[in-house]
Design a protein around this motif. Structure first.
Motif, PDB file in Angstrom:
ATOM      1  N   ASN A 137     -14.903 -32.146  33.495  1.00  0.00           N
ATOM      2  CA  ASN A 137     -14.995 -31.073  32.510  1.00  0.00           C
ATOM      3  C   ASN A 137     -13.679 -30.890  31.756  1.00  0.00           C
ATOM      4  O   ASN A 137     -13.462 -29.858  31.130  1.00  0.00           O
ATOM      5  N   GLU A 187     -18.995 -29.369  40.030  1.00  0.00           N
ATOM      6  CA  GLU A 187     -17.589 -29.183  40.378  1.00  0.00           C
ATOM      7  C   GLU A 187     -16.785 -30.453  40.118  1.00  0.00           C
ATOM      8  O   GLU A 187     -16.942 -31.454  40.809  1.00  0.00           O
ATOM      9  N   GLU A 188     -15.933 -30.393  39.118  1.00  0.00           N
ATOM     10  CA  GLU A 188     -15.130 -31.555  38.737  1.00  0.00           C
ATOM     11  C   GLU A 188     -14.280 -32.070  39.896  1.00  0.00           C
ATOM     12  O   GLU A 188     -14.229 -33.278  40.164  1.00  0.00           O
ATOM     13  N   SER A 189     -13.587 -31.164  40.603  1.00  0.00           N
ATOM     14  CA  SER A 189     -12.697 -31.579  41.686  1.00  0.00           C
ATOM     15  C   SER A 189     -13.468 -32.260  42.803  1.00  0.00           C
ATOM     16  O   SER A 189     -12.995 -33.248  43.393  1.00  0.00           O
ATOM     17  N   ALA A 190     -14.669 -31.752  43.102  1.00  0.00           N
ATOM     18  CA  ALA A 190     -15.494 -32.371  44.147  1.00  0.00           C
ATOM     19  C   ALA A 190     -15.910 -33.780  43.736  1.00  0.00           C
ATOM     20  O   ALA A 190     -15.936 -34.697  44.573  1.00  0.00           O
ATOM     21  N   ASN A 191     -16.219 -33.973  42.469  1.00  0.00           N
ATOM     22  CA  ASN A 191     -16.604 -35.303  41.984  1.00  0.00           C
ATOM     23  C   ASN A 191     -15.454 -36.296  42.121  1.00  0.00           C
ATOM     24  O   ASN A 191     -15.651 -37.447  42.525  1.00  0.00           O
ATOM     25  N   THR A 210     -21.826 -33.620  40.367  1.00  0.00           N
ATOM     26  CA  THR A 210     -22.006 -32.213  40.705  1.00  0.00           C
ATOM     27  C   THR A 210     -21.355 -31.361  39.618  1.00  0.00           C
ATOM     28  O   THR A 210     -20.560 -31.871  38.819  1.00  0.00           O
ATOM     29  N   THR A 250     -17.634 -33.943  49.535  1.00  0.00           N
ATOM     30  CA  THR A 250     -16.257 -34.202  49.953  1.00  0.00           C
ATOM     31  C   THR A 250     -16.141 -34.440  51.453  1.00  0.00           C
ATOM     32  O   THR A 250     -15.032 -34.497  51.991  1.00  0.00           O
TER      33      THR A 250
END
Length: 447
Positions: free
Chosen positions: A100, A76-80, A74, A54
């Motif tokens: 996810n 982490e869904e939000s980071a992707n 990664t 990010t």
């Protein structure tokens, strides 16, 4: 093609290694320098970069703005999602994020995320669960794939001892068999063979077959397999794949999930459907399985994160009389061995993710793609472009790579089998089965 992969977990590492063999320019970025250390080996054409997905500075360092394809996988869904949005702002031509959350895959959500610069999303666990449930509809198969919007099916089936195909050369099959189904390839031991008329089928072989859905029962009988109806299912491991599988199964199926972690059992019991029972215990425990009426169970699914435990558990279930087994095998090196051990269906999230990404790498129009856990093959639905090489002559006169065959085609909504005298035309959808064929070979024929 310039490809940036963010996240050097199991999926990202597999993709980087696979795509580097295709001679793409690959950058692999992760926050943990140890995870990308392997890329410094000269045998891989991968540029390792330590960075935060990010962070704009990190994305600029890996030249995300110059990428033709930016993939964020990664955990982490939000980071992707954020990484893909930033990469697109920096100039990436196409982006893909691992997620996810199944809600993001609805048409409305996909349209919204596309407006934010995320071209595609992949949810490997949901894809795996869909594959498991589809396979349970045909429990006599080792793999099942629906093509051309359900008009053609491809199945992988083991040849049983009473199969009428046993000891026959393919060219000896009569007109009836040839019209009923088309044999694409044969797995014998750890070798996969693109089938020709001179090949002989043996008991124990696994054959890849295409047929119309209404003719699948005839395929089952020709392969010497017994019909099985799955009513009771036991799942080992309370993973996301297990929960999604239980949710997708018809409500009249009886499902038991066995989980070793007591606290996790309590959480799972609050979210599963009425047809699903959570049991605290070890799915490898034969006494526990007997107490849970394993002998009255038609399918045993080992879906923990431990490949070895899953293999052992499915073999134990097979010994106890369960006719259908499914194992999540994340170590790709184990897939051939697991197939030879007689485990029914093999699930690998890395290959499932690769299926979603593979179609973005070809200079042809791909409507469907599947990377197989058996035979190291790929199945593609390719829409033929005007002027492409495949349209220039009859199939028998076009030199296909030895690692490729065509399993069928659809024209004007009608599915037909491919024969030597078939003439493919622009606009046809063609089913391509390939074993380790390069994207360049496929594009050369269809682009």
């Amino acid at each position: 093609m310039n490809i940036v992969i963010v996240g050097a977990g199991e999926v990202g590492t597999h993709l980087a290694k696979m795509l580097s063999r295709e001679h793409h320019d690959i950058v692999l970025m992760d926050e943990d320098p140890l995870k990308i250390e392997f890329a410094r080996d000269n045998s891989f054409e991968i540029m390792p970069v330590v960075g935060v997905p990010t962070s704009i500075r990190s994305l600029e360092r890996c030249e995300a703005g110059r990428s033709h394809l930016f993939i964020a996988v990664t955990p982490e869904e939000s980071a992707n999602i954020v990484a893909c949005m930033l990469a697109r702002k920096l100039g990436a031509k196409k982006t893909m994020a691992r997620i996810n959350n199944n809600e993001y895959l609805t048409p409305e959500s996909k349209s919204y995320f596309q407006s934010l610069g995320i071209d595609d999303m992949v949810y490997p666990e949901a894809l795996a669960a869909n594959e498991i449930v589809a396979g349970l509809r045909l429990p006599w198969t080792k793999q099942y794939w629906s093509l051309f919007d359900g008009r053609l099916d491809m199945v992988a089936v083991r040849i049983g001892p009473y199969s009428p195909l046993s000891s026959k050369k393919l060219l000896e099959l009569g007109q009836l068999e040839q019209k009923l189904f088309h044999i694409l390839a044969i797995i014998r031991g750890n070798q996969t063979i693109i089938a020709t008329g001179d090949d002989t089928i043996h008991v124990g072989d696994v054959v890849f077959v295409t047929a119309e859905p209404k003719k699948l029962d005839m395929v089952r009988r020709y392969c010497g397999q017994q019909e099985i109806e799955v009513r009771n299912v036991i799942i080992m491991g309370g993973s996301r794949i297990a929960l999604k599988t239980a949710d997708l199964l018809p409500s009249d199926r009886n499902v038991k999930i066995i989980e070793r972690d007591l606290e996790k059992c309590k959480r799972l019991s609050e979210i599963v459907g009425d047809n699903t029972l959570i049991i605290h215990g070890d799915g490898r425990d034969a006494d526990l399985l007997k107490n849970e009426r394993i002998r009255n169970t038609q399918a045993f699914l080992a879906l923990t994160s431990n490949s070895e435990s899953n293999m052992i558990a499915t073999l134990n279930a097979k010994r106890l009389g369960v006719p259908r087994s499914v194992a999540q095998i994340e170590n790709i090196d184990y897939l051939d061995m697991a197939n030879q051990m007689g485990i029914g269906n093999l699930i690998n999230k890395k290959l499932i993710a690769a299926s979603s990404i593979f179609r973005h790498l070809l200079a042809v129009d791909i409507s469907n793609a599947k990377t197989l856990s058996l035979g190291k093959g790929d199945v593609l639905e390719v829409i033929v472009k005007p002027g492409s090489k495949i349209t220039k002559d009859l199939i028998k006169n076009i030199k296909l790579p030895k690692t490729m065959t065509l399993g069928g085609y659809m024209r004007d909504g009608v599915v037909r089998m491919v024969e030597g005298n078939t003439q493919i035309i622009a606009g046809d959808s063609v089913m391509v089965f390939s074993i380790e064929s390069s994207t360049a070979q496929i594009s050369k024929l269809f682009a």
